[in-house]
Design a protein around this motif. Structure first.
Motif, PDB file in Angstrom:
ATOM      1  N   GLY A  85      40.021  49.934  56.895  1.00 28.29           N
ATOM      2  CA  GLY A  85      39.902  49.199  55.637  1.00 28.29           C
ATOM      3  C   GLY A  85      40.517  47.822  55.709  1.00 28.29           C
ATOM      4  N   CYS A  86      40.652  47.199  54.560  1.00 22.66           N
ATOM      5  CA  CYS A  86      41.241  45.870  54.489  1.00 22.66           C
ATOM      6  C   CYS A  86      41.835  45.642  53.109  1.00 22.66           C
ATOM      7  CB  CYS A  86      40.213  44.780  54.797  1.00 22.66           C
ATOM      8  SG  CYS A  86      38.890  44.633  53.562  1.00 22.66           S
ATOM      9  N   VAL A  87      42.704  44.667  53.033  1.00 21.82           N
ATOM     10  CA  VAL A  87      43.265  44.195  51.767  1.00 21.82           C
ATOM     11  C   VAL A  87      42.899  42.723  51.625  1.00 21.82           C
ATOM     12  CG1 VAL A  87      45.341  43.773  50.418  1.00 21.82           C
ATOM     13  CG2 VAL A  87      45.169  45.843  51.821  1.00 21.82           C
ATOM     14  N   ILE A  88      42.226  42.400  50.527  1.00 18.12           N
ATOM     15  CA  ILE A  88      41.858  41.011  50.228  1.00 18.12           C
ATOM     16  C   ILE A  88      42.870  40.460  49.232  1.00 18.12           C
ATOM     17  CG2 ILE A  88      40.082  39.480  49.315  1.00 18.12           C
ATOM     18  CD1 ILE A  88      38.043  41.727  49.898  1.00 18.12           C
ATOM     19  N   ASP A  89      43.570  39.420  49.615  1.00 19.60           N
ATOM     20  CA  ASP A  89      44.544  38.788  48.720  1.00 19.60           C
ATOM     21  C   ASP A  89      44.072  37.373  48.429  1.00 19.60           C
ATOM     22  OD1 ASP A  89      46.740  38.556  47.151  1.00 19.60           O
ATOM     23  OD2 ASP A  89      48.211  38.604  48.772  1.00 19.60           O
ATOM     24  N   GLY A  90      44.027  36.997  47.158  1.00 19.52           N
ATOM     25  CA  GLY A  90      43.636  35.641  46.786  1.00 19.52           C
ATOM     26  C   GLY A  90      42.260  35.522  46.183  1.00 19.52           C
ATOM     27  N   CYS A  91      41.577  36.648  45.973  1.00 23.56           N
ATOM     28  CA  CYS A  91      40.278  36.551  45.309  1.00 23.56           C
ATOM     29  C   CYS A  91      40.506  36.143  43.860  1.00 23.56           C
ATOM     30  CB  CYS A  91      39.540  37.890  45.370  1.00 23.56           C
ATOM     31  SG  CYS A  91      37.900  37.854  44.614  1.00 23.56           S
ATOM     32  N   PRO A  92      39.838  35.118  43.375  1.00 25.42           N
ATOM     33  CA  PRO A  92      40.043  34.680  41.986  1.00 25.42           C
ATOM     34  C   PRO A  92      39.688  35.777  40.995  1.00 25.42           C
ATOM     35  CG  PRO A  92      38.867  33.001  43.252  1.00 25.42           C
ATOM     36  CD  PRO A  92      38.904  34.237  44.099  1.00 25.42           C
ATOM     37  N   PRO A  93      40.310  35.767  39.836  1.00 27.51           N
ATOM     38  CA  PRO A  93      39.990  36.758  38.802  1.00 27.51           C
ATOM     39  C   PRO A  93      38.648  36.456  38.146  1.00 27.51           C
ATOM     40  CG  PRO A  93      41.578  35.178  37.959  1.00 27.51           C
ATOM     41  CD  PRO A  93      41.400  34.858  39.412  1.00 27.51           C
ATOM     42  N   GLY A  94      38.092  37.481  37.518  1.00 21.59           N
ATOM     43  CA  GLY A  94      36.888  37.291  36.721  1.00 21.59           C
ATOM     44  C   GLY A  94      35.577  37.470  37.456  1.00 21.59           C
ATOM     45  N   LEU A  95      35.625  37.846  38.738  1.00 22.00           N
ATOM     46  CA  LEU A  95      34.391  38.094  39.483  1.00 22.00           C
ATOM     47  C   LEU A  95      33.931  39.519  39.199  1.00 22.00           C
ATOM     48  CD1 LEU A  95      32.324  37.219  41.712  1.00 22.00           C
ATOM     49  CD2 LEU A  95      33.885  38.287  43.368  1.00 22.00           C
ATOM     50  N   MET A  96      32.729  39.677  38.710  1.00 24.18           N
ATOM     51  CA  MET A  96      32.181  41.012  38.485  1.00 24.18           C
ATOM     52  C   MET A  96      31.888  41.647  39.835  1.00 24.18           C
ATOM     53  SD  MET A  96      29.009  42.178  36.037  1.00 24.18           S
ATOM     54  CE  MET A  96      29.908  41.573  34.593  1.00 24.18           C
TER      55      MET A  96
ATOM     56  N   GLU B 261      35.413  52.491  49.266  1.00 21.56           N
ATOM     57  CA  GLU B 261      36.165  52.833  48.062  1.00 21.56           C
ATOM     58  C   GLU B 261      37.019  51.623  47.682  1.00 21.56           C
ATOM     59  OE1 GLU B 261      38.353  56.534  48.503  1.00 21.56           O
ATOM     60  OE2 GLU B 261      36.984  57.152  50.105  1.00 21.56           O
ATOM     61  N   ILE B 262      36.932  51.205  46.426  1.00 17.40           N
ATOM     62  CA  ILE B 262      37.760  50.105  45.941  1.00 17.40           C
ATOM     63  C   ILE B 262      38.997  50.721  45.279  1.00 17.40           C
ATOM     64  CG2 ILE B 262      37.884  48.064  44.478  1.00 17.40           C
ATOM     65  CD1 ILE B 262      34.872  47.821  44.671  1.00 17.40           C
ATOM     66  N   LEU B 263      40.164  50.517  45.877  1.00 19.01           N
ATOM     67  CA  LEU B 263      41.381  51.183  45.420  1.00 19.01           C
ATOM     68  C   LEU B 263      42.181  50.362  44.420  1.00 19.01           C
ATOM     69  CD1 LEU B 263      42.677  52.654  48.817  1.00 19.01           C
ATOM     70  CD2 LEU B 263      41.040  53.642  47.198  1.00 19.01           C
ATOM     71  N   SER B 264      42.002  49.060  44.414  1.00 19.93           N
ATOM     72  CA  SER B 264      42.820  48.220  43.528  1.00 19.93           C
ATOM     73  C   SER B 264      42.137  46.883  43.317  1.00 19.93           C
ATOM     74  CB  SER B 264      44.214  48.004  44.134  1.00 19.93           C
ATOM     75  OG  SER B 264      44.118  47.260  45.345  1.00 19.93           O
ATOM     76  N   GLY B 265      42.679  46.111  42.352  1.00 16.89           N
ATOM     77  CA  GLY B 265      42.225  44.749  42.132  1.00 16.89           C
ATOM     78  C   GLY B 265      41.105  44.595  41.133  1.00 16.89           C
ATOM     79  N   LEU B 266      40.658  45.704  40.508  1.00 12.01           N
ATOM     80  CA  LEU B 266      39.590  45.640  39.512  1.00 12.01           C
ATOM     81  C   LEU B 266      40.052  46.258  38.198  1.00 12.01           C
ATOM     82  CD1 LEU B 266      36.309  46.751  41.364  1.00 12.01           C
ATOM     83  CD2 LEU B 266      37.116  44.432  40.923  1.00 12.01           C
ATOM     84  N   TYR B 267      39.539  45.702  37.106  1.00 12.48           N
ATOM     85  CA  TYR B 267      39.721  46.312  35.791  1.00 12.48           C
ATOM     86  C   TYR B 267      38.451  46.077  34.991  1.00 12.48           C
ATOM     87  CZ  TYR B 267      41.445  47.499  31.165  1.00 12.48           C
ATOM     88  OH  TYR B 267      41.599  48.079  29.925  1.00 12.48           O
ATOM     89  N   GLU B 268      37.851  47.169  34.548  1.00 18.46           N
ATOM     90  CA  GLU B 268      36.597  47.122  33.797  1.00 18.46           C
ATOM     91  C   GLU B 268      35.537  46.290  34.519  1.00 18.46           C
ATOM     92  OE1 GLU B 268      37.611  45.865  29.844  1.00 18.46           O
ATOM     93  OE2 GLU B 268      38.295  47.884  29.286  1.00 18.46           O
ATOM     94  N   GLY B 269      35.483  46.465  35.848  1.00 17.81           N
ATOM     95  CA  GLY B 269      34.449  45.837  36.658  1.00 17.81           C
ATOM     96  C   GLY B 269      34.690  44.401  37.042  1.00 17.81           C
ATOM     97  N   LEU B 270      35.836  43.846  36.696  1.00 18.12           N
ATOM     98  CA  LEU B 270      36.156  42.456  37.024  1.00 18.12           C
ATOM     99  C   LEU B 270      37.381  42.391  37.924  1.00 18.12           C
ATOM    100  CD1 LEU B 270      35.740  40.743  33.530  1.00 18.12           C
ATOM    101  CD2 LEU B 270      34.096  40.712  35.426  1.00 18.12           C
ATOM    102  N   THR B 271      37.360  41.445  38.866  1.00 16.42           N
ATOM    103  CA  THR B 271      38.562  41.231  39.672  1.00 16.42           C
ATOM    104  C   THR B 271      39.667  40.672  38.792  1.00 16.42           C
ATOM    105  OG1 THR B 271      37.793  39.016  40.309  1.00 16.42           O
ATOM    106  CG2 THR B 271      37.247  40.846  41.779  1.00 16.42           C
ATOM    107  N   THR B 272      40.892  41.103  39.075  1.00 17.65           N
ATOM    108  CA  THR B 272      42.030  40.712  38.236  1.00 17.65           C
ATOM    109  C   THR B 272      42.881  39.617  38.857  1.00 17.65           C
ATOM    110  OG1 THR B 272      43.481  42.368  39.248  1.00 17.65           O
ATOM    111  CG2 THR B 272      42.161  43.067  37.341  1.00 17.65           C
ATOM    112  N   GLY B 273      42.619  39.287  40.106  1.00 22.31           N
ATOM    113  CA  GLY B 273      43.479  38.358  40.835  1.00 22.31           C
ATOM    114  C   GLY B 273      44.483  39.086  41.691  1.00 22.31           C
TER     115      GLY B 273
END
Length: 365
Positions: free
Chosen positions: A24-35, A66-78
């Motif tokens: 797997g991987c961890v993505i750090d720095g993806c802007p919030p608000g991306l569906m 599997e997306i384990l973190s970083g999303l809320y209601e289908g949007l990236t949170t930052g």
């Protein structure tokens, strides 16, 4: 083991081993608000995954992300986005004879000399299995780039072994297992694979990014083309990277290579869309040379850890040409680099305004 992270503002850290429970991987720095959803990522993973045709390894992995973190209601949170892909079809017994033997062309010897210990199962950390998380992260970058900058990334195989594959059209790429932009040579390529009989061949992969605006990149040490080459050389089996005309530039004269400009746009694109380490607004053109698969079923000479002579026959399930599945990986790596530089440009130069009209980019066709 360090150096498993790519990028500065869009950072991708890759983890796992070929025969471990998961990668797997961890993505750090993806802007919030991306569906974002797993389906957005799965499409690219399905293009890369093994066992999809008779011309690639028959290791059967679903590669379900599997997306384990970083999303809320289908949007990236930052927040960091953790992506997990479980390994389900390992056959570690195929590598039981390799614990004390080094396979020619593999990282077995160099890893052992560096770390004093190595995981022989499928190459462990050096396996091309670890490109799946890269593709997953690249899918996130591709989605952001398309929606926020209009950037599209397309790759294809232009040569397999000695056979050059003429470009016929982008529409053919998705319709064959070779990712060839050609419909007339597929049967011949399949015959070329069958004729190998346990041996392997290399490949040439082309990657094109369209819609890249001018200004992305940095001068000197963090040049856009340098970062692209750095990322591409991190792809297993890559032995050469060209930007634009690459090594063909050696035979060109300055009057031919320098891309002239007119009010209607650039006349040519020998530079491959990068000038002085910064994007020119033209298409980014990258070409990769991929070596023949090192895992072959023909007997090869080697040595043991004690320095004794021996022979090796690599068992297991392997790609006769690793370049066949390299296209979506190369696309992902280019997307990650462009995403990183898009964020870096926005951070430093987002408020730059021009007083002169820019030179229009020359479009394909």
């Amino acid at each position: 083991m360090s150096a498993n992270t790519l990028g500065e503002l869009f950072r991708v850290t890759n983890f796992g081993e070929s025969h471990g429970p998961a990668i797997g991987c961890v993505i750090d720095g993806c802007p919030p608000g991306l569906m974002l959803s797993a389906d957005d990522i799965q499409h690219d993973l399905d293009r890369r995954r093994p066992g999809t045709s008779s011309v690639v390894t028959q290791r059967s992995e679903a590669d379900r992300v599997e997306i384990l973190s970083g999303l809320y209601e289908g949007l990236t949170t930052g927040a960091p986005i953790a992506l997990l892909i479980r390994n389900t079809d390992q056959r570690s017994k195929d590598y039981g004879n390799l614990l004390d033997t080094f396979r020619p062309g593999h990282a077995d010897y160099s890893y052992f000399r560096k770390y004093g210990v190595r995981d022989p199962r499928g190459g462990g950390r050096s396996s091309a299995r670890l490109t799946a998380p890269t593709v997953a992260a690249g899918a996130v970058a591709r989605k952001w780039l398309l929606e926020h900058a209009g950037v599209r990334i397309t790759g294809w195989m232009s040569q397999m072994g000695a056979r050059v594959i003429p470009f016929e059209g982008f529409e053919h790429i998705a319709n064959n297992p070779f990712f060839a932009a050609n419909a007339s040579l597929i049967a011949q390529l399949e015959e070329d694979i069958r004729a190998l009989k346990g041996d392997s061949v290399g490949a040439r992969i082309e990657v094109l990014a369209t819609g890249v605006p001018p200004g992305w990149g940095e001068p000197i040490y963090d040049r856009l083309d340098a970062d692209i080459a750095h990322a591409m050389m991190g792809l297993n089996a890559v032995k050469g990277v060209e930007i634009g005309d690459g090594f063909a530039s050696v035979a060109q004269k300055g009057s031919e290579h320098g891309d002239e400009m007119t009010p209607e746009g650039f006349v040519s694109n020998h530079a491959g869309g990068v000038l002085g380490g910064v994007s020119s607004g033209q298409d980014i053109r990258v070409s990769l040379a991929i070596k023949p698969t090192s895992s072959i079923s023909l007997e090869r000479r080697s040595v043991t850890r004690d320095g004794e002579p021996t022979t090796v026959v690599t068992k297991g399930r392997h790609d006769p040409c690793v370049g066949i599945r390299a296209t979506p990986i190369a696309e992902a790596l280019l997307a990650i680099v462009l995403m990183d530089h898009a964020l870096r440009h926005r951070a430093q130069c987002g408020d730059v305004r021009h007083t002169v009209m820019p030179v229009p980019a020359r479009r394909p066709g």
